[in-house]
Design an enzyme around this catalytic site. Structure first.
Site, mmCIF file in Angstrom:
data_model
loop_
_atom_site.group_PDB
_atom_site.id
_atom_site.type_symbol
_atom_site.label_atom_id
_atom_site.label_comp_id
_atom_site.label_asym_id
_atom_site.label_seq_id
_atom_site.Cartn_x
_atom_site.Cartn_y
_atom_site.Cartn_z
ATOM 1 N N TYR A 18 0.820 -1.213 0.000
ATOM 2 C CA TYR A 18 0.000 0.000 0.000
ATOM 3 C C TYR A 18 0.852 1.260 0.000
ATOM 4 C CZ TYR A 18 -4.210 -2.740 0.685
ATOM 5 O OH TYR A 18 -5.249 -3.619 0.511
ATOM 6 N N TYR A 146 -13.338 -4.965 6.699
ATOM 7 C CA TYR A 146 -12.113 -5.387 6.015
ATOM 8 C C TYR A 146 -11.872 -6.855 6.341
ATOM 9 C CZ TYR A 146 -7.291 -6.023 4.674
ATOM 10 O OH TYR A 146 -6.157 -6.512 4.083
ATOM 11 N N ASP A 239 -15.199 -12.733 11.822
ATOM 12 C CA ASP A 239 -13.783 -12.551 11.478
ATOM 13 C C ASP A 239 -13.124 -11.865 12.676
ATOM 14 O OD1 ASP A 239 -11.314 -11.812 10.585
ATOM 15 O OD2 ASP A 239 -12.000 -10.886 8.719
ATOM 16 N N LYS A 268 -3.445 -12.685 13.056
ATOM 17 C CA LYS A 268 -2.754 -11.589 13.738
ATOM 18 C C LYS A 268 -2.121 -11.987 15.081
ATOM 19 C CE LYS A 268 -4.126 -7.670 11.128
ATOM 20 N NZ LYS A 268 -5.291 -7.723 10.239
HETATM 21 C C1 LIG Z 1 -5.706 -8.178 8.985
HETATM 22 C C2 LIG Z 1 -7.061 -8.717 8.775
HETATM 23 C C3 LIG Z 1 -7.324 -9.677 7.789
HETATM 24 C C4 LIG Z 1 -6.268 -10.155 6.822
HETATM 25 O O1 LIG Z 1 -5.211 -10.802 7.466
HETATM 26 P P1 LIG Z 1 -3.790 -10.929 6.705
HETATM 27 O O2 LIG Z 1 -2.979 -11.743 7.654
HETATM 28 O O3 LIG Z 1 -3.292 -9.547 6.524
HETATM 29 O O4 LIG Z 1 -4.050 -11.631 5.421
HETATM 30 C C5 LIG Z 1 -8.608 -10.182 7.693
HETATM 31 N N1 LIG Z 1 -9.575 -9.772 8.518
HETATM 32 C C6 LIG Z 1 -9.362 -8.853 9.479
HETATM 33 C C7 LIG Z 1 -10.487 -8.454 10.384
HETATM 34 C C8 LIG Z 1 -8.105 -8.281 9.634
HETATM 35 O O5 LIG Z 1 -7.903 -7.347 10.573
#
Ligand SMILES: *Cc1c(COP(=O)(O)O)cnc(C)c1O
Length: 424
Positions: A18, A146, A239, A268
């Site tokens: 980015y 996201y 998520d 994460k």
């Molecule tokens: C960071 C993130 C993703 C993507 O994870 P990556 O390890 O960067 O592929 C998906 N969903 C949420 C809520 C995120 O914060």
């Protein structure tokens, strides 16, 4: 200021995320990390307000996590999970199944959050195929959301804010709508689900939409989604790649909200920021559609590094730290400090909103400013803070020292004054 030789030669070739490589300011070269400190190649030290995209909840270089990685490297850095399996992956799967809410009991391991969401979406579509012979291939997701940077995950991100507008024609069309925060919104989603019989699942970031700007909603929204998913027999995906592992002050946002999903994604902070690892969990109901005599009903997914042994060993050690150290209390202590310091900003000119939950604080300004200039200003104050759009946020390690947290919060408050006084 001196720059190391590897920086100039490497910047001729590395392609950073980015970033407009031509015009972006030179990235800041880092030499070491420790706790909540980032040591720069030029000798300066920054207090870290971000935690490397929200991963390093225990602080950098936690000795227990490093020891777990070293202990696993010697006997077996990794072995493929195709026909083989190892202790760390099995232990991690059993522990995640026990720790997560509801009856999420099957754990698929991958190496990035985006892939974990891709797997969740594939599980949802294949679930309808396997269990009901149905073609349910669409998803409901939410503005401000996201879920990753790969093609399927981009399709469920906010199309405007999601940084993916460029790919519009190449993405599957989904139903990306407002989070249902009023009875009218809920009625609209109810009608949408009734109208479209092809919706496999609803996907949401519970309690906080992270990358979309630390937007927060209350548990009632998630209860409404659970009700609607049940009424229309759709699956509900949480998520929790950002919110999982204590970020909201509970181990999972689902716990804080008191709502359990059918599928959950984690990433994460799963390894405390030490190695890449992600997971997709499915409930008994979902998994039972795959558990069959028919080989065609098996889950059709398998990343090369699924269940990476060092990653799983570190994730197990990270879970130990949640048992042995008061992480959730620490996250709630951050929440109290954020509240005390940031509540007054709500009445400050130039500030649209100040909000906090668990170890997340966000100050949203009412107009655009230069993120590069703000980042440089923060570095001059000795802190690393990286705004998202108009939102200045803090997501520190839960272990951050009180004095360091005071300096981070002070820098955010001062930044608001600086932005208010700067010429635009
Ligand atoms: C960071 C993130 C993703 C993507 O994870 P990556 O390890 O960067 O592929 C998906 N969903 C949420 C809520 C995120 O914060």
């Amino acid at each position: 200021m001196t720059h190391p030789a590897w920086l100039a030669s490497g910047l001729e070739h590395i392609w950073l995320p980015y970033a407009q490589m031509k015009t972006a300011p030179r990235p800041t070269a880092v030499e070491r990390t420790d706790g909540s400190r980032i040591r720069l190649a030029d000798g300066r030290e920054l207090i870290d307000g971000v935690g490397s995209w929200w991963t390093s909840v225990h602080g950098y270089n936690h000795p227990k996590l490093l020891a777990a990685a070293r202990a696993q490297l010697e006997p077996m850095p990794h072995v493929m999970l195709g026909g083989l399996v190892h202790e760390q992956a099995c232990r991690l799967a059993a522990r995640l199944a026990a720790l997560t809410p509801g009856d999420l009991s099957r754990v698929f391991l991958s190496e990035s959050g985006s892939v974990a969401v891709e797997v969740a979406m594939k599980i949802a579509v294949q679930y309808w195929r396997n269990a009901h012979g149905a073609r349910r291939t669409k998803f409901v997701s939410f503005k401000g959301g996201y879920h990753g940077d790969t093609f399927a995950t981009m399709s469920v991100c906010d199309p405007e804010e999601g940084m993916h507008a460029l790919f519009a024609g190449a993405l599957a069309e989904q139903h990306v709508i407002d989070l249902p925060s009023t009875p009218e919104d809920e009625a609209q989603l109810d009608a949408l689900l009734a109208r479209h019989g092809d919706i496999a699942a609803i996907i949401v970031e519970p309690l906080i939409q992270g990358a979309g700007g630390m937007r927060m909603h209350d548990a009632g929204v998630l209860q409404a989604l659970r009700r609607l998913a049940d009424r229309h027999d759709a699956l509900l995906i949480f998520d929790e790649i950002f919110t999982g592992f204590g970020r909201t002050g509970a181990l999972f946002a689902a716990d804080r909200a008191g709502v359990a999903p059918d599928i959950m994604t984690l990433g994460k902070a799963l390894t405390g920021g030490v190695t890449p690892l992600a997971a997709t969990l499915a409930s008994e109901r979902v998994y039972s559609a795959f558990h069959d005599e028919d080989p065609g009903k098996a889950l059709m997914h398998g990343p090369t590094y699924t269940g990476h042994a060092v990653g799983c060993a570190v994730a197990n050690a990270s879970l130990d730290l949640f048992d042995e150290e008061p992480r959730l209390e620490q996250a709630l202590r951050l929440e109290r400090q954020f509240e005390a310091a940031l509540a007054p900003l709500r009445d400050t000119p130039g500030v649209r909103d100040a909000r906090w939950l668990g170890a997340v604080a966000a100050v949203e300004m009412d107009r655009d400013f230069s993120i590069d200039a703000a980042r440089a200003w923060f570095i001059d104050q000795g802190v690393f803070v990286r705004p998202l759009g108009r939102v200045i946020y803090l997501t520190p390690a839960f272990t951050i020292a009180e004095a360091d947290l005071d300096r981070l919060i002070g820098a955010v408050v001062d930044c608001v004054s600086w932005l208010n006084s700067a010429p635009r």
